[in-house]
Write an enzyme that holds these catalytic residues in place. Sequence first.
Site, PDB file in Angstrom:
ATOM      1  N   ASP A  81       0.815  -1.220   0.000  1.00  0.00           N
ATOM      2  CA  ASP A  81       0.000   0.000   0.000  1.00  0.00           C
ATOM      3  C   ASP A  81       0.843   1.261   0.000  1.00  0.00           C
ATOM      4  OD1 ASP A  81       0.683  -0.925   2.600  1.00  0.00           O
ATOM      5  OD2 ASP A  81      -0.826   0.345   3.531  1.00  0.00           O
TER       6      ASP A  81
ATOM      7  N   HIS B 243       8.489  -0.902  12.805  1.00  0.00           N
ATOM      8  CA  HIS B 243       7.469  -1.587  12.023  1.00  0.00           C
ATOM      9  C   HIS B 243       7.992  -2.993  11.728  1.00  0.00           C
ATOM     10  CE1 HIS B 243       3.777  -1.467   9.783  1.00  0.00           C
ATOM     11  NE2 HIS B 243       4.351  -1.726   8.621  1.00  0.00           N
TER      12      HIS B 243
END
Length: 308
Positions: free
Chosen positions: A67, A142
């Site tokens: 994304d 992350h």
Amino acid sequence: MSAREFVVLGTASQVPTRHRNHNGYLLRWDGEGILFDPGEGTQRQMLLAGVAAHDLTRICVTHFHGDHSLGLAGVIQRINLDRVPHPIAAHYPASGRHFFERLRYATAYRETVALREEPVSGDGGLIADTPAFTLEARRLSHPVESYGYRLVEPDGHRMLPERLAAYGVRGPAVGRLQREGALATEEHGTVTLDQVSEARPGQRFAFIMDTRLCEGVEALAEGCDLLVIESTFLDEDVRLAEDHGHLTAGQAARVAAAAGVRHLVLTHFSQRYGDPDVFARQARAAGFEGELTVAHDLLRVPVPKRLP
């Protein structure tokens, strides 16, 4: 059109929805056009937003989840199809070089543009130093290697016409005084820049995508005039946010409040939420009192006017 503005091309996390495209963002900064995280469909969103391939001077990818990067193939081919006349720099996590190369050469096309790959590694740091600004990257938290980006304009001076007139400085002498910091005059002796100007603080912008709370988030946000930051989850889903390496609306707002951010833009919303106003309410409840925007596709956000 503002010479400094942030153009939102897409605001969805993970998957696009009927109302939100995959991520994609453009920062117009005077003569620069920095494209951040071009997700799938970015090329079409650029068309809808009035952003031309010729506007782009840099591409910054925070990390290689789809994304945030699947639109690279189309964007790179478009800048070559349109024969953009200037070189374009591409910054991305060095650990994802193979992903960048695959996307860059996903299909056959004719290369006509000088695309300079400038990967980011380690803890990040200074990645571009121009007369107009510096561009920094900071490591985030992350599941895959991720970086945030921060643009800093150097402090300068604002010339004061009444003081210039009082000291008899006019015409080309004004530019010479700005460049050299002092000017010898017959009537007033040496005139210094401080005598005819006032300090003009440089503006600051930061772009923070997929991450948990970490030192990098705080460092990037510090003192920003405009902060664009992910708020994938609402506060009641904070455990999901932590598990998947994301922020909630309240967490993002508390970071911005502590950093003295002037204008906060929340984006990258999970498709599980239908009402974007809830993100604004939770950000206010977390104590952020500055200007607040919950992003939607094709929104344009001007960089705040300079502080006096």
